[in-house]
Design a protein around this motif. Structure first.
Motif, PDB file in Angstrom:
ATOM      1  N   VAL A 183      -1.304   0.789  -5.919  1.00  0.00           N
ATOM      2  CA  VAL A 183      -0.526  -0.263  -5.268  1.00  0.00           C
ATOM      3  C   VAL A 183      -0.213  -1.263  -6.370  1.00  0.00           C
ATOM      4  N   TRP A 184       1.027  -1.289  -6.815  1.00  0.00           N
ATOM      5  CA  TRP A 184       1.375  -2.094  -7.983  1.00  0.00           C
ATOM      6  C   TRP A 184       1.178  -3.580  -7.720  1.00  0.00           C
ATOM      7  N   ARG A 185       0.573  -4.241  -8.678  1.00  0.00           N
ATOM      8  CA  ARG A 185       0.339  -5.682  -8.573  1.00  0.00           C
ATOM      9  C   ARG A 185       1.626  -6.447  -8.886  1.00  0.00           C
ATOM     10  N   LEU A 241       0.513   1.224   4.009  1.00  0.00           N
ATOM     11  CA  LEU A 241      -0.729   1.992   3.949  1.00  0.00           C
ATOM     12  C   LEU A 241      -1.555   1.619   2.732  1.00  0.00           C
ATOM     13  N   THR A 242      -2.177   0.438   2.794  1.00  0.00           N
ATOM     14  CA  THR A 242      -3.014  -0.046   1.709  1.00  0.00           C
ATOM     15  C   THR A 242      -4.487   0.001   2.102  1.00  0.00           C
ATOM     16  N   MET A 243      -5.333   0.226   1.113  1.00  0.00           N
ATOM     17  CA  MET A 243      -6.772   0.241   1.319  1.00  0.00           C
ATOM     18  C   MET A 243      -7.325  -1.187   1.244  1.00  0.00           C
ATOM     19  N   PRO A 244      -8.537  -1.440   1.764  1.00  0.00           N
ATOM     20  CA  PRO A 244      -9.116  -2.790   1.737  1.00  0.00           C
ATOM     21  C   PRO A 244      -9.147  -3.357   0.314  1.00  0.00           C
ATOM     22  N   TYR A 290       0.159  -4.864  -0.753  1.00  0.00           N
ATOM     23  CA  TYR A 290       1.501  -4.406  -1.140  1.00  0.00           C
ATOM     24  C   TYR A 290       2.413  -5.603  -1.358  1.00  0.00           C
ATOM     25  N   THR A 291       3.122  -5.590  -2.464  1.00  0.00           N
ATOM     26  CA  THR A 291       4.131  -6.605  -2.760  1.00  0.00           C
ATOM     27  C   THR A 291       5.501  -5.944  -2.801  1.00  0.00           C
ATOM     28  N   PRO A 292       6.425  -6.319  -1.922  1.00  0.00           N
ATOM     29  CA  PRO A 292       7.780  -5.776  -2.040  1.00  0.00           C
ATOM     30  C   PRO A 292       8.362  -6.143  -3.401  1.00  0.00           C
ATOM     31  N   PHE A 293       8.959  -5.166  -4.065  1.00  0.00           N
ATOM     32  CA  PHE A 293       9.529  -5.428  -5.393  1.00  0.00           C
ATOM     33  C   PHE A 293      10.500  -6.599  -5.350  1.00  0.00           C
ATOM     34  N   ALA A 294      11.350  -6.607  -4.342  1.00  0.00           N
ATOM     35  CA  ALA A 294      12.388  -7.640  -4.249  1.00  0.00           C
ATOM     36  C   ALA A 294      11.827  -9.019  -3.915  1.00  0.00           C
ATOM     37  N   ALA A 295      10.550  -9.083  -3.498  1.00  0.00           N
ATOM     38  CA  ALA A 295       9.936 -10.362  -3.138  1.00  0.00           C
ATOM     39  C   ALA A 295       9.169 -10.992  -4.293  1.00  0.00           C
ATOM     40  N   VAL A 296       9.104 -10.312  -5.433  1.00  0.00           N
ATOM     41  CA  VAL A 296       8.325 -10.821  -6.566  1.00  0.00           C
ATOM     42  C   VAL A 296       8.928 -12.110  -7.098  1.00  0.00           C
TER      43      VAL A 296
END
Length: 390
Positions: free
Chosen positions: A176-178, A205-208, A212-218
């Motif tokens: 899950v890219w930071r 679908l992320t683990m504890p 998830y960061t939407p690319f366009a929201a960075v």
């Protein structure tokens, strides 16, 4: 753990036209490969579809305004991403969306950058559009993967590279890219005039401990340099209902994409896809949260099983998706040999890692854990039977 929703009861999918279950004719083969889940979808979705079926007329479908509101509200509520109505273009799936965007913003002969190992349809979509695949191979570091930024920039600097096709979260590495990783990749892309197409189908679908960061929201640069592809299909197990969205704030680019959608005749959707999306995004938060807990428990179960019974199989740390990437290099088998051996001797169908890149995927298998726990344990015992003496 007390749960409101039932993920434990197996659902018999054989004989339903399931690609996952019915493509192999032998009834004793257990499929743990293609990325759909063996759970019934959220009750709100089932009920909404039942109501629509009872109407009995299934003509050409107009997507209502409530559809767009559901998307906007979901990403605002769950991911702090502020999408505007005009940015959204619907189509029949993320892969058709990918192909349409590639048609709209590339020319035949140009290069499209991917990070291998990566989802196999990336390769086919790029090649089908007359473009060339160029790989930035992810680097294994311990039980996870990192980005080789020097190689990434070198590939972006190639004058023929015009697009970076990103998988966020990444299939099959489970990363899950930071936010800072996404920003750095975009910085390099913008420096060299490379547009970003971000496939975010696994976004929920992320683990504890992972977000998830939407690319366009960075940041604004990421928003202005990218096109996002998403769908509720992976998270809510609705892939067969064929609905997905392309999100792009650039009006000139969006017009080109809209034209490509129409030229390729993927501009119409069936009556059920929009209804399912609305029910998923408006009324199924609780179901999704419980699903994620169940998937995490399955991941821990698999990890402990291999540590105890098959320590020569090394599980890559799973940050997101329900697809576990497993290093089998210590068995002495190639990925394709292992896939064949598991099918013939263990009667379990698992994807060879080479499907996701001949070099980057060699020595790995991808295992789908989105199934009832008893099914998972049954499959793990079959894997053990094949690998225990290697």
């Amino acid at each position: 753990m007390n749960r409101k929703f039932d993920f434990d009861t197996p659902v018999n999918r054989r004989g339903t036209g399931s690609y996952k279950w019915d493509i192999v004719k032998e009834d004793d083969v257990l499929p743990m490969w293609v990325a759909d889940m063996d759970f019934q979808t959220a009750p709100a979705i089932i009920n909404a579809l039942k109501k629509r079926v009872e109407h009995g007329v299934f003509g050409y479908t107009q997507v209502p305004e409530n559809y767009y509101n559901a998307i906007i509200n979901w990403f605002e509520r769950r991911h702090n991403w502020h999408i505007q109505r005009d940015w959204i273009l619907y189509t029949s799936g993320v892969v058709p969306a990918m192909s349409c965007v590639l048609k709209a913003i590339t020319l035949p002969g140009e290069k499209v950058l991917v990070q291998t190992p990566v989802y196999n349809c990336f390769f086919s979509s790029i090649k089908n559009n007359g473009c060339e695949v160029i790989e930035n191979q992810l680097v294994r570091q311990g039980n996870t993967y990192i980005i080789d930024y020097n190689d990434f920039e070198q590939k972006c600097a190639d004058e023929k590279t015009t697009v970076f096709l990103l998988c966020n979260p990444h299939n099959p590495s489970g990363r899950v890219w930071r936010k800072e990783e996404l920003a750095k990749m975009n910085e390099i892309c913008m420096k060299h005039g490379v547009k970003v197409i971000s496939d975010e189908i696994h976004c929920e679908l992320t683990m504890p401990g992972y977000t998830y960061t939407p690319f366009a929201a960075v940041n604004e640069n990421c928003l202005n340099n990218s096109v996002t592809l998403n769908s509720p299909s992976k998270s809510f197990n609705t892939a067969g209902l064929q609905i997905a969205n392309i999100i792009c704030n650039n009006i000139i680019l969006r017009r080109k994409i809209d034209r490509a959608i129409n030229i390729n005749e993927v501009c119409d959707v069936n009556p059920f896809g929009p209804i399912a999306l609305e029910a998923a995004y408006n009324d199924s938060d609780e179901w999704l949260d419980e699903l994620k807990e169940y998937l995490y428990d399955n991941y821990i179960t698999l990890k402990k099983f291999f540590e105890t019974n098959l320590p020569n199989l090394k599980v890559i740390h799973l940050e997101g998706t329900y697809l576990v990437w497993v290093d089998i290099s210590e068995t002495g088998l190639s990925s394709e040999e292992a896939e064949e051996k598991l099918l013939k001797e263990g009667k379990v169908l698992i994807n060879s890692g080479t499907m996701y890149g001949q070099k980057a995927g060699e020595g790995y298998l991808r295992i789908n854990i989105a199934c009832p726990k008893r099914t998972l344990l049954y499959g793990l015992e079959r894997i053990k039977k094949v690998f225990v003496n290697l």
